[in-house]
Scaffold this motif. Structure first.
Motif: not given
Lengths: 319, 282
Positions: B31, B266-268, B270-271
């Motif tokens: 990431y 995206n960040e979503e 990734y989390r």
């Protein structure tokens, strides 16, 4: 008549001798050991000889593993067949910068009757482009012996050594010692320089005799170290003779001629005319017939060197 | 050799915790780099964990010991898995993993020998088995008893070089070499069964004269017993088919060819990946 001797015999015999002194020396071949002469080593040191079969990719990657484990590795086959492993050589040997010496035989058109499929004329260019790789084309059996000794005793990096099937005239005396990036001037001269590689050196020397009878004093240089190349000798020749002809039993693309032209272009621009195979494959025939057929024989060297000296128009277009 | 691997014997529960830590690193690395190959890294993590934390004779304080066991990551795109495993094992600080695929870091995009603990640079497929066999032959010449592990991808075995090396392994009876096939069924362009099926891998490799074992590549007991069998087997080279799940541990990556060579989008994503990879859940 010059005395001729087999370069591959010299290689095989030197390997046996070095094998006795270096316990870490190992040799691989791909079913051509009786032709490349590594079979001599295999007979003497069977535990340290690996015949990998007709599987060059396996030979090269296994060589890499042996070198990663501290071995001094020689890998041999015909020059043309090693080329199928360009990428194994690039990734596994050169990128890892390993102590693997590729000593190949049957290079160039002197392999003769076997024809175009076996006559590799691109190999020097292919190998010279690889980072970490060094490229040597010994001129005779004496130089071959010295090169092999140098590789074992003084280097730990990848090398490509191009040998022939045919016997070549002996030009060096027994005291000769190979040094990287150092050429040998076999005949001095002030009118033009012929920089040659491999068997073309002896042909250039013959051509120089004819040229002399026509009032042209040609210098003849043996450029066996293609990478690193002897920049000093090339620049000196450009300065002192003003014109250079290159001669190689190889394509004029990315071979000796290209390397010499690079140096001249960068350092001291003078005309460089290249003699070699021109965008063509080879052909079956007797080895020595082929030089005339492809216009790279002694007479051609004379003709082209004379034209170059007399500043005549370029004799033909290069594709 | 100071045999640090024996200072503490990792239980299966310990190993699972280590694997989770490695998987989290893999996600963070790709990431952060905005590139890399998470799918085939996550699928081989459990095998690597068993090898480096339990089975291999290695010492991070002495990575060049001639007697050490070797591992060649022939599927060199699984660099995140190998780098993270080596860092967690103590070959270099875990903080350095953030340099993955970035200029001025040794952590090249594909496996690079400049990294402590890495035995050979790889990345172009099909070449690692030959390298491993060369190392196995050298062990014999040097009278050393180390073992060589080669991790292959199942797309990778479409390369002819692999089968050439299988021939050589049989000829020279390199019983100190074990190939481990990360059989996750997915390659860059899709599923291996569609891109280029290799018919009956077990029968084919057995036909080449290798001893073949087939296991669940995420079952620790099976991984451990297979590797211990291979270490003691003396009649020839060994080959473990480890059936695995591409993207193992991150639900949206599992069996999805997209994540062969793409990081969380995206960040979503990734989390979500990190939330699924928790130490407690291991």
């Amino acid at each position: 008549m010059m005395v001729t001797e087999s370069l591959r015999d010299a290689y095989g015999e030197k390997l046996v001798e070095l094998g006795g002194r270096y316990r870490d020396l190992v040799v691989l071949d791909a079913d051509l050991s009786t032709s490349t002469k590594t079979a001599l080593f295999g007979k003497k040191y069977p535990d340290r000889f690996f015949n990998m079969g007709i599987a060059e990719q396996s030979m090269v990657t296994t060589a890499a593993g042996l070198a990663l484990s501290g071995k001094i590795v020689f890998a041999s086959t015909f020059a043309v067949f090693l080329m199928r492993t360009y990428e194994q050589i690039r990734q596994s040997v050169c990128y890892n910068n390993l102590n693997v010496k590729f000593v190949v035989t049957h290079a160039g058109i002197t392999v003769g009757e076997d024809g175009a499929t076996h006559q590799i004329i691109e190999d020097v260019g292919i190998m010279s482009g690889l980072p970490n790789m060094r490229v040597i084309v010994p001129v005779d059996s004496v130089e071959t012996t010295s090169v092999i000794e140098y590789l074992v005793e003084e280097t730990k990096t990848p090398y490509y050594v191009r040998l022939s099937r045919e016997k070549f005239p002996i030009l060096n005396d027994e005291s000769y010692e190979y040094r990287p990036g150092r050429s040998v001037t076999f005949k001095d001269g002030s009118d033009i320089t012929i920089v040659a590689m491999g068997v073309m050196v002896s042909m250039a020397l013959k051509a120089a005799e004819t040229l002399k009878s026509r009032g042209i004093d040609a210098r003849v240089i043996n450029m066996s170290s293609i990478k690193p190349i002897d920049r000093y000798a090339i620049i000196k020749a450009a300065r002192e003779t003003g014109r250079i002809v290159t001669a190689e039993e190889h394509s004029i693309y990315n071979g000796l001629g290209s390397r010499v032209a690079e140096v001249v272009g960068e350092e001291y621009p003078v005309p460089v005319w290249r003699i070699g195979m021109r965008d063509t494959f080879g052909k079956s025939g007797k080895a020595w017939e082929l030089f005339d057929y492809f216009h790279i024989g002694v007479e051609d060297i004379v003709r082209i060197a004379e034209s170059c000296f007399r500043e005549e128009k370029r004799y033909e277009n290069i594709p | 050799m100071a045999d640090n691997s024996q200072v503490y014997e990792y239980s299966v529960e310990d190993l699972k915790r280590v694997a989770t830590r490695i998987r989290r690193h893999i996600i963070e690395m790709v990431y952060s780099a905005k590139s890399g190959h998470p799918g085939g890294s996550l699928s081989i993590t459990d095998v690597l964990t068993v090898l480096y934390f339990r089975e291999m004779r290695i010492d991070p304080q002495n990575p060049d010991d001639p007697r050490r066991d070797r591992l060649i990551m022939s599927k060199g795109h699984a660099s995140p898995a190998l780098y993270a495993t080596l860092a967690v094992r103590g070959f270099f600080p875990e903080e350095l993993l953030t340099g993955f695929r970035k200029l001025n870091s040794k952590l090249e995009g594909h496996v690079h020998r400049g990294v402590p603990g890495v035995e050979a640079s790889t990345g172009s497929l099909g070449q690692g088995l030959g390298i491993g066999i060369g190392m196995g032959l050298a062990a014999r010449l040097n009278n050393l008893d180390y073992h060589v592990y080669v991790i292959l991808g199942d797309g990778e075995i479409q390369e002819g070089n692999v089968w050439e090396s299988l021939m050589a392994g049989f000829k020279y009876r390199v019983s100190n070499v074990t190939a481990i096939l990360d059989r996750n069924g997915v390659q860059l362009d899709g599923f291996t069964k569609d891109v280029m099926p290799v018919n009956d891998i077990k029968a084919m490799v057995e036909g080449f004269g290798w001893k073949v074992l087939e296991i669940d590549g995420h079952n620790y007991d099976q991984i451990i017993s297979a590797i211990e069998f291979c270490k003691s087997y003396r009649d020839g080279p060994t080959f473990i088919i480890a059936n695995t799940v591409k993207g193992k541990g991150v639900s949206y990556m599992e069996n999805n060819p997209k994540y062969h060579g793409s990081p969380p989008a995206n960040e979503e994503e990734y989390r979500k990946a990190l939330s699924e990879l928790t130490l407690e859940g291991a």
